[in-house]
Design a protein around this motif. Structure first.
Motif, PDB file in Angstrom:
ATOM      1  N   ASN A 290      36.558  32.542  46.172  1.00 21.97           N
ATOM      2  CA  ASN A 290      36.087  33.936  46.320  1.00 21.97           C
ATOM      3  C   ASN A 290      35.001  34.518  45.444  1.00 21.97           C
ATOM      4  O   ASN A 290      34.745  35.659  45.616  1.00 21.97           O
ATOM      5  N   GLY A 291      34.519  33.425  44.723  1.00 17.13           N
ATOM      6  CA  GLY A 291      33.180  33.979  43.895  1.00 17.13           C
ATOM      7  C   GLY A 291      33.405  34.494  42.601  1.00 17.13           C
ATOM      8  O   GLY A 291      32.761  34.910  41.916  1.00 17.13           O
ATOM      9  N   ARG A 292      34.936  34.578  42.188  1.00 19.32           N
ATOM     10  CA  ARG A 292      35.164  35.153  40.914  1.00 19.32           C
ATOM     11  C   ARG A 292      35.297  33.974  39.893  1.00 19.32           C
ATOM     12  O   ARG A 292      35.455  32.777  40.215  1.00 19.32           O
ATOM     13  N   LEU A 293      35.054  34.098  38.923  1.00 18.32           N
ATOM     14  CA  LEU A 293      35.282  33.222  37.616  1.00 18.32           C
ATOM     15  C   LEU A 293      36.798  32.990  37.329  1.00 18.32           C
ATOM     16  O   LEU A 293      37.415  34.064  37.363  1.00 18.32           O
ATOM     17  N   ILE A 306      37.673  36.909  36.414  1.00 22.95           N
ATOM     18  CA  ILE A 306      36.602  37.789  36.306  1.00 22.95           C
ATOM     19  C   ILE A 306      35.874  38.051  37.601  1.00 22.95           C
ATOM     20  O   ILE A 306      35.200  37.318  38.081  1.00 22.95           O
ATOM     21  N   ASP A 307      35.922  39.299  38.086  1.00 23.71           N
ATOM     22  CA  ASP A 307      35.353  39.751  39.233  1.00 23.71           C
ATOM     23  C   ASP A 307      33.720  40.169  38.781  1.00 23.71           C
ATOM     24  O   ASP A 307      33.650  41.455  38.261  1.00 23.71           O
ATOM     25  N   LEU A 308      32.685  39.641  39.122  1.00 23.76           N
ATOM     26  CA  LEU A 308      31.340  39.875  38.454  1.00 23.76           C
ATOM     27  C   LEU A 308      31.037  40.958  39.307  1.00 23.76           C
ATOM     28  O   LEU A 308      30.045  41.647  38.518  1.00 23.76           O
ATOM     29  N   THR A 309      31.245  41.328  40.523  1.00 22.50           N
ATOM     30  CA  THR A 309      30.827  42.376  41.592  1.00 22.50           C
ATOM     31  C   THR A 309      31.364  43.666  40.815  1.00 22.50           C
ATOM     32  O   THR A 309      30.773  44.665  40.611  1.00 22.50           O
ATOM     33  N   LEU A 310      32.877  43.780  40.627  1.00 29.67           N
ATOM     34  CA  LEU A 310      33.519  45.035  40.294  1.00 29.67           C
ATOM     35  C   LEU A 310      33.341  45.197  38.427  1.00 29.67           C
ATOM     36  O   LEU A 310      33.889  45.944  38.119  1.00 29.67           O
ATOM     37  N   SER A 311      33.178  44.009  37.874  1.00 34.32           N
ATOM     38  CA  SER A 311      33.049  43.703  36.338  1.00 34.32           C
ATOM     39  C   SER A 311      34.710  44.134  35.973  1.00 34.32           C
ATOM     40  O   SER A 311      34.816  45.015  35.175  1.00 34.32           O
ATOM     41  N   GLN A 312      35.593  43.228  36.491  1.00 36.46           N
ATOM     42  CA  GLN A 312      36.986  43.553  36.473  1.00 36.46           C
ATOM     43  C   GLN A 312      37.728  42.212  36.190  1.00 36.46           C
ATOM     44  O   GLN A 312      37.320  41.212  36.617  1.00 36.46           O
TER      45      GLN A 312
END
Length: 340
Positions: A290-293, A306-312
């Motif tokens: 899903n693209g998250r680290l 780590i959701d890099l788009t939402l910084s969450q």
């Protein structure tokens, strides 16, 4: 790190290697029947299959195929290192990490502490080829021929555009071997001492050393850098700045920034803003579909995203309690033990 290798699929956790009893099973042919000791970072291998490889603290590299069969690929023998010898005849000490080459056919293997060396396992023939280090424990300057000069403790994590990348935990740098076989530095200013005995990097690697955000990565302070992940699409290198309790980003232009973490180890909420979130010795990094680290929060006994788009930051697996409980249950209700 608890002697098990586990898989999370569709949110459910299961064991794919290990018995739960630590030990060494060099002749085991089934992964679930092998006693393991300190399994390290795990990588898909061969690429495009459901098989994987990992190091053990038994100083071997173990392979598990898609059907659950297992064998020792590297180590377990009695011969000292020499270019071209059979990988299975090699006697290794302090085996730390393994990672596939860019093509996915061969493997990079690293030894650390007082036996630091990085070499390539050539699958076609099952032999080894030196890449960096001589088996000693000393710092060598950039521009020197890597396979002729020593380095500090290294954990190899594969290749980026510039060459082979590895985290130099005790040297407080992210270093590499370029396409000409020379040492280079991607991030970190390093330590102040050059190896061995009192006052060596081993005595200060774990103390905080944070500075340099939003500037050149080679001018930034790192402390115990460990896990690496290179995004070949963006050219971004993600770094677990472990003893600084942060995950940082090195951009293609050479700048560095923090994407999550703060001073001091700890744990806050299962879901919270990435900047300012507390971590406790982050280790291995990977990328989810899903693209998250995904990051191993080692001393918190959790896997986090780590959701890099939402910084969450979010919780992926683990309750925070060190243990082995949880087979076929939601991963967030299972216990983990110092995941790497």
């Amino acid at each position: 790190a608890g002697g098990l290798v586990r898989r999370v699929e569709n949110g459910i956790i299961t064991t794919v290697a290990g018995t739960g009893t630590t030990g060494f099973s060099p002749t085991a042919t089934r992964a679930r029947e092998a006693n393991l000791l300190g399994p390290g970072p795990i990588f898909e291998y061969p690429r495009g299959t459901s098989g994987f490889v990992f190091t053990e603290s038994n100083n071997v590299v173990r392979s598990v195929d898609g059907d659950g069969g297992t064998s020792i690929l590297v180590g377990g023998g009695s011969q000292p290192f020499d270019a071209g010898i059979s990988a299975q005849s090699l006697s290794m000490l302090s085996t730390s990490c393994v990672a596939p080459t860019a093509t996915g056919d061969d493997l990079y293997v690293s030894q650390t502490y007082n036996y630091t060396r990085i070499f390539r396992f050539v699958a076609d023939g099952g032999t080894v080829v030196p890449i960096a280090g001589t088996g000693g424990y000393h710092y060598s300057l950039d521009g020197l021929q890597a396979n002729a000069f020593s380095t500090y403790g290294a954990c190899v994590y594969g290749e980026n555009d510039a060459g082979v990348a590895f985290s130099d935990y005790y040297g407080r740098k992210i270093r590499g071997v370029d396409r000409n076989g020379l040492y280079t530095t991607f991030a970190g200013t390093g330590g102040t001492c050059c190896g061995g005995g009192l006052g060596s990097p081993m005595f200060f690697a774990d103390s905080p050393n944070f500075f340099g955000d939003n500037g050149p990565a080679t001018s930034a302070g790192l402390a115990g850098p460990d896990g690496l992940f290179f995004n070949s699409t963006s050219g971004t290198l993600y770094v677990s700045d472990s003893s600084n309790n942060r995950v940082r980003r090195v951009d293609a232009d050479g700048g560095i920034a923090t994407i999550t973490g703060r001073d001091g180890g700890g744990y806050g909420l299962d879901t919270e803003p990435a900047l300012g979130a507390a971590w406790n010795l982050p280790k291995g990094i990977g990328l989810l579909p899903n693209g998250r680290l995904i990051v191993a929060d080692n001393a918190n006994n959790r896997l986090r995203t780590i959701d890099l788009t939402l910084s969450q930051v979010g919780l992926f697996a683990g309750t925070g309690i060190a243990g082995d409980y949880g087979e076929g249950v939601p991963a967030t209700t299972a216990q983990l033990r110092s995941p790497y």
